[in-house]
Write a protein that holds these residues in place. Structure first.
Motif, PDB file in Angstrom:
ATOM      1  N   HIS A   1       0.817  -1.213   0.000  1.00 12.18           N
ATOM      2  CA  HIS A   1       0.000   0.000   0.000  1.00 12.18           C
ATOM      3  C   HIS A   1       0.856   1.270   0.000  1.00 12.18           C
ATOM      4  O   HIS A   1       0.395   2.324  -0.445  1.00 12.18           O
ATOM      5  N   GLY A   2       2.070   1.153   0.516  1.00 14.69           N
ATOM      6  CA  GLY A   2       2.921   2.332   0.611  1.00 14.69           C
ATOM      7  C   GLY A   2       3.203   2.980  -0.729  1.00 14.69           C
ATOM      8  O   GLY A   2       3.416   4.200  -0.809  1.00 14.69           O
ATOM      9  N   LEU A   3       3.218   2.208  -1.817  1.00 16.70           N
ATOM     10  CA  LEU A   3       3.535   2.780  -3.122  1.00 16.70           C
ATOM     11  C   LEU A   3       2.424   3.675  -3.651  1.00 16.70           C
ATOM     12  O   LEU A   3       2.644   4.476  -4.571  1.00 16.70           O
ATOM     13  N   LEU A   4       1.192   3.545  -3.107  1.00 21.39           N
ATOM     14  CA  LEU A   4       0.094   4.379  -3.593  1.00 21.39           C
ATOM     15  C   LEU A   4       0.351   5.851  -3.316  1.00 21.39           C
ATOM     16  O   LEU A   4      -0.094   6.727  -4.060  1.00 21.39           O
ATOM     17  N   TYR A   5       1.065   6.152  -2.215  1.00 21.52           N
ATOM     18  CA  TYR A   5       1.373   7.528  -1.859  1.00 21.52           C
ATOM     19  C   TYR A   5       2.796   7.918  -2.225  1.00 21.52           C
ATOM     20  O   TYR A   5       3.062   9.066  -2.544  1.00 21.52           O
ATOM     21  N   ASN A   6       3.712   6.963  -2.154  1.00 17.92           N
ATOM     22  CA  ASN A   6       5.109   7.261  -2.479  1.00 17.92           C
ATOM     23  C   ASN A   6       5.780   5.954  -2.883  1.00 17.92           C
ATOM     24  O   ASN A   6       5.980   5.062  -2.045  1.00 17.92           O
ATOM     25  N   PRO A   7       6.139   5.804  -4.161  1.00 20.58           N
ATOM     26  CA  PRO A   7       6.725   4.531  -4.610  1.00 20.58           C
ATOM     27  C   PRO A   7       8.051   4.195  -3.941  1.00 20.58           C
ATOM     28  O   PRO A   7       8.465   3.031  -3.952  1.00 20.58           O
ATOM     29  N   ALA A   8       8.734   5.199  -3.342  1.00 23.83           N
ATOM     30  CA  ALA A   8      10.001   4.906  -2.664  1.00 23.83           C
ATOM     31  C   ALA A   8       9.795   4.089  -1.394  1.00 23.83           C
ATOM     32  O   ALA A   8      10.751   3.502  -0.868  1.00 23.83           O
TER      33      ALA A   8
ATOM     34  N   GLY B   1       9.099  12.355   3.384  1.00 27.95           N
ATOM     35  CA  GLY B   1       8.783  11.820   2.067  1.00 27.95           C
ATOM     36  C   GLY B   1       8.192  12.892   1.169  1.00 27.95           C
ATOM     37  O   GLY B   1       7.432  13.761   1.620  1.00 27.95           O
ATOM     38  N   LEU B   2       8.552  12.844  -0.105  1.00 26.74           N
ATOM     39  CA  LEU B   2       8.012  13.779  -1.091  1.00 26.74           C
ATOM     40  C   LEU B   2       7.720  12.986  -2.356  1.00 26.74           C
ATOM     41  O   LEU B   2       8.575  12.243  -2.839  1.00 26.74           O
ATOM     42  N   SER B   3       6.493  13.157  -2.903  1.00 23.80           N
ATOM     43  CA  SER B   3       6.135  12.353  -4.072  1.00 23.80           C
ATOM     44  C   SER B   3       5.138  13.085  -4.957  1.00 23.80           C
ATOM     45  O   SER B   3       4.411  13.985  -4.513  1.00 23.80           O
ATOM     46  N   LEU B   4       5.150  12.688  -6.216  1.00 25.36           N
ATOM     47  CA  LEU B   4       4.159  13.108  -7.205  1.00 25.36           C
ATOM     48  C   LEU B   4       3.410  11.865  -7.659  1.00 25.36           C
ATOM     49  O   LEU B   4       4.042  10.865  -8.041  1.00 25.36           O
ATOM     50  N   THR B   5       2.072  11.908  -7.634  1.00 27.43           N
ATOM     51  CA  THR B   5       1.294  10.746  -8.040  1.00 27.43           C
ATOM     52  C   THR B   5       0.309  11.114  -9.140  1.00 27.43           C
ATOM     53  O   THR B   5      -0.071  12.278  -9.300  1.00 27.43           O
TER      54      THR B   5
ATOM     55  N   THR C   1      -3.606  14.474 -10.548  1.00 23.79           N
ATOM     56  CA  THR C   1      -2.208  14.641 -10.161  1.00 23.79           C
ATOM     57  C   THR C   1      -2.103  15.364  -8.821  1.00 23.79           C
ATOM     58  O   THR C   1      -2.804  16.349  -8.579  1.00 23.79           O
ATOM     59  N   ALA C   2      -1.228  14.862  -7.948  1.00 23.71           N
ATOM     60  CA  ALA C   2      -1.130  15.432  -6.595  1.00 23.71           C
ATOM     61  C   ALA C   2       0.318  15.404  -6.113  1.00 23.71           C
ATOM     62  O   ALA C   2       1.130  14.573  -6.536  1.00 23.71           O
ATOM     63  N   LEU C   3       0.612  16.335  -5.216  1.00 30.14           N
ATOM     64  CA  LEU C   3       1.906  16.394  -4.531  1.00 30.14           C
ATOM     65  C   LEU C   3       1.689  15.981  -3.078  1.00 30.14           C
ATOM     66  O   LEU C   3       0.770  16.482  -2.419  1.00 30.14           O
ATOM     67  N   HIS C   4       2.533  15.090  -2.580  1.00 30.83           N
ATOM     68  CA  HIS C   4       2.391  14.584  -1.212  1.00 30.83           C
ATOM     69  C   HIS C   4       3.680  14.858  -0.437  1.00 30.83           C
ATOM     70  O   HIS C   4       4.781  14.566  -0.912  1.00 30.83           O
TER      71      HIS C   4
END
Length: 692
Positions: A34-41, A288-292, A347-350
């Motif tokens: 589930h972690g990859l849904l918000y940040n693939p790292a 953590g910083l991500s683009l989804t 598209t979202a920034l987390h």
């Protein structure tokens, strides 16, 4: 005229929902795939060897228009119009999200990297800038004799259903002391299963109950456009479940961990390779910083129509038209027709910050920001949200209670848990159960097969993991890779501390035997001069000869003055010195008939003292002599007193009294005749003679 007819005409919202999934659960370090849904790292350096998600679903409903008490909604006499609290305003908004995570799994492909494959089905709904007064002015069977006016203005509405099949790769980018960075990328194949949208500009509707006759009239202005995929037909009433579009999407993310105590859990094997256990969280702070959801789908067979609805029509004419499309085509002016617009993903920034308070308690701050425009046609967007989630976390159980502020909804308080294969929760359950005006509710649940990282084995219990223990069956210190330190020479000094590991020695000499470097039979530890042969009596040092006269200091009675061997290292008083000394002594003058020394003789006495100091171990006799004038007893006494006066003067000026004696000879030892004046002067004398 029925409410549903006008509602379809205006394309207004029936309900609004929040756009986030699995609120609270995504902060858990044990959320696995589930972690990859918000940040693939997130899947790199995971607490799982493998995590297999069987099925999971998240659904959330809420709105900023209508609130009610949960238990009232399920009562038989509950009325939407009469019960609850309405909050109409010029711009009511709606967000919708149903998210199903199908069979998915993640696994480690190397100590630094992980891979995941997932399937996912998603439904989004957005309604932006809807005038809440619109619904207020329309009822199910409204009074046809009452005028009403709707000033809708502009609005945007979109709904989209699609499926995803994706692959995620994440790896450690930096692992240096207390700094740790990992990154991840998700590539997704998108399959579109339905898309519908509508927008309006400057829309107004004015209903006149009297009209021009027996029925009312509807006067409207503005422009309405709508589009949909080809599998939605007949006034949006028929839907065929089929793939209607393809596309690609991507997610990108990075995670930084601050590990101030890295040395406490990092070990090094015999080859210098470092290793840290995989089953524990090692950070104090994590960011953590991500683009989804970068991407879109193009429904090539979809269509879009646009109409100018500026017109004044009879109520009967409006109701006589069968469907929504018939009303637009027959009563208003079509201004354009063509292919549907591209469906843009939300598209979202987390941004995520996680604080490890101790081994089990954490606090998480999460922010989700929409990067898509809410005024752009056929574009989905998430609701902006800020969440603070305290949680208890362990290997088999976690509990979390997120407190969130959600755009257009307000504060929501929820709770959730993970118990082995089960995860269940809600981002709003506490708010829903305690509020009389709840505007939202959500729930998520799922099942998985977690395969956790094992605790590293330590068979010998020496604190060194078997993975890096060179002697896994024998207790040994970490500094020696888990092996006991050897004592090769058996002298009870371990080789690591033994300067002579192959030669038995003593503890006091760091495992080496004591040496006798100068071979003088005195060991270096007792030898004050270990590199120079010497005598036992002198602590291993050679006897010195300070004055270099060939007489060792231990036998030299004049250590710092050059002397002769015959005189025990002291200088010898020669005949010449004795002669000089007496020449000086004979010139010492006394007051007539007395033993007091005249002042004029001081310089002579100083010269005598200088000579005596050159022979510090020599002893002398001060002898007094007189002429024959006077009685013998008187002369004897005077000679003794004069000898003593000279002796005392010399002692007073620093000559050791042990070196001097005095004696008077009176007139008994003349050196010239007393018959003449000159002879008598020679006989009145003092002599200083060496005692041999």
């Amino acid at each position: 005229m029925k409410k549903t007819t006008l509602a379809a005409f205006l394309i207004l919202m029936a309900a609004a929902v929040n756009a986030q999934s699995y609120i609270g659960y995504h902060s858990d370090n044990y959320n696995g795939v589930h972690g990859l849904l918000y940040n693939p790292a997130n899947i790199a350096d995971s607490r799982f060897k493998t995590d297999i998600n069987l099925i999971g679903a998240s659904a959330i409903i809420g709105n900023d228009y209508y609130g009610a008490k949960l238990e009232d909604i399920f009562e038989e006499d509950f009325s939407f119009d009469d019960d609850g609290l309405k909050s109409p305003k010029n711009s009511n908004n709606a967000y919708g999200n149903a998210d199903i995570l199908g069979p998915s799994f993640m696994f480690n492909v190397s100590p630094r990297s992980s891979l995941a494959v997932f399937t996912r089905a998603r439904v989004f709904f957005n309604a932006n800038d809807i005038n809440g007064e619109t619904y207020e002015n329309i009822s199910d069977e409204f009074d046809e004799n009452v005028d009403f006016n709707v000033n809708e203005g502009d609005y945007e509405l979109s709904s989209h259903a699609w499926a995803e099949t994706g692959i995620t790769f994440a790896t450690v980018l930096l692992n240096k002391d207390q700094h740790f960075i990992k990154g991840g990328l998700t590539l997704k194949y998108l399959m579109g299963y339905g898309n519908a949208y509508s927008s309006g500009k400057n829309i107004t509707i004015d209903y006149d109950a009297d009209g021009s006759g027996t029925t009312g009239s509807i006067e409207s202005t503005g422009e309405i456009s709508y589009g949909n995929s080809s599998n939605i037909t007949n006034d949006f009433e028929n839907y065929e479940f089929e793939k209607s579009a393809d596309g690609f999407g991507a997610d990108l993310g990075f995670v930084y961990e601050w590990r101030p105590n890295y040395a406490d859990y990092t070990t090094t094997d015999a080859d210098g390779n470092t290793y840290a256990p995989k089953d524990i969280n090692k950070y104090k702070l994590k960011f953590g910083l991500s683009l989804t959801d970068l991407g879109s789908l193009n429904y090539k067979n979809g269509s879009e129509e646009a109409y100018d609805i500026t017109n004044s029509i009879n109520q009967d004419d409006f109701e006589n038209e069968e469907g929504f499309e018939d009303k637009l085509n027959n009563l208003y002016t079509q201004i354009r027709s063509g292919n549907s617009a591209k469906a843009v993903l939300p598209t979202a920034l987390h941004f995520n910050a996680d604080w490890n308070i101790n081994n089990h308690f954490y606090a998480n701050l999460n922010t989700d920001l929409s990067l898509t425009s809410k005024s752009k046609t056929n574009t989905n967007s998430i609701a902006n949200i800020v969440s603070l989630t305290p949680r208890f976390e362990s290997k088999w159980f976690s509990f979390y209670s997120p407190i969130s502020y959600i755009e257009n909804i307000g504060v929501q308080w929820g709770a959730g848990l993970r118990a082995g294969p089960l995860y269940i929760g809600s981002g709003s359950i506490i708010t829903v159960l305690t509020s009389d005006e709840s505007k939202g509710a959500d729930v998520y649940a799922g099942l998985k097969i977690p395969i956790y990282q094992n605790r590293p084995k330590d068979k010998d219990g020496d604190g060194v993991m078997d993975k890096v223990d060179a002697c896994p069956d024998v207790v040994g210190p970490a500094e020696n890779n888990g092996c006991p330190w050897p004592d090769t020479d058996g002298d009870q000094v371990l080789d690591k501390d033994d300067n002579c590991p192959e030669e038995a020695g003593v503890i006091e000499n760091k495992g080496c035997p004591w040496e006798d470097t100068d071979k003088d039979s005195i060991l270096d530890k007792d030898d004050n001069c270990p590199e120079e042969a010497g005598a036992v009596e002198n602590n291993g040092c050679p006897w010195p000869d300070t004055d270099g006269d060939g007489v060792l200091d231990k036998e030299d009675e004049c250590v710092e003055i050059v002397g002769t061997v015959a005189n025990n290292g002291c200088p010898e008083v020669t005949i010449e010195v004795q002669k000089t000394l007496n020449e000086y002594a004979k010139t010492i003058l006394f007051n007539f008939g007395k033993s007091t020394i005249q002042t004029a003789s001081t310089n002579v006495l100083v010269d005598i003292i200088s000579i005596l100091n050159e022979y510090p171990n020599a002893k002398f006799t001060v002898e007094g002599h007189t002429d024959s004038i006077g009685s013998v007893p008187a002369n004897q006494k005077l000679s003794e007193e004069r000898a003593l006066a000279v002796k005392n003067f010399l002692i007073k000026k620093g000559i050791d009294p042990e070196r001097l004696t005095s004696i008077g000879y009176g007139e008994s030892k003349p050196i010239a005749t007393n018959m003449y004046k000159d002879g008598r002067a020679q006989n009145r004398r003092v002599e200083i003679n060496l005692v041999k």
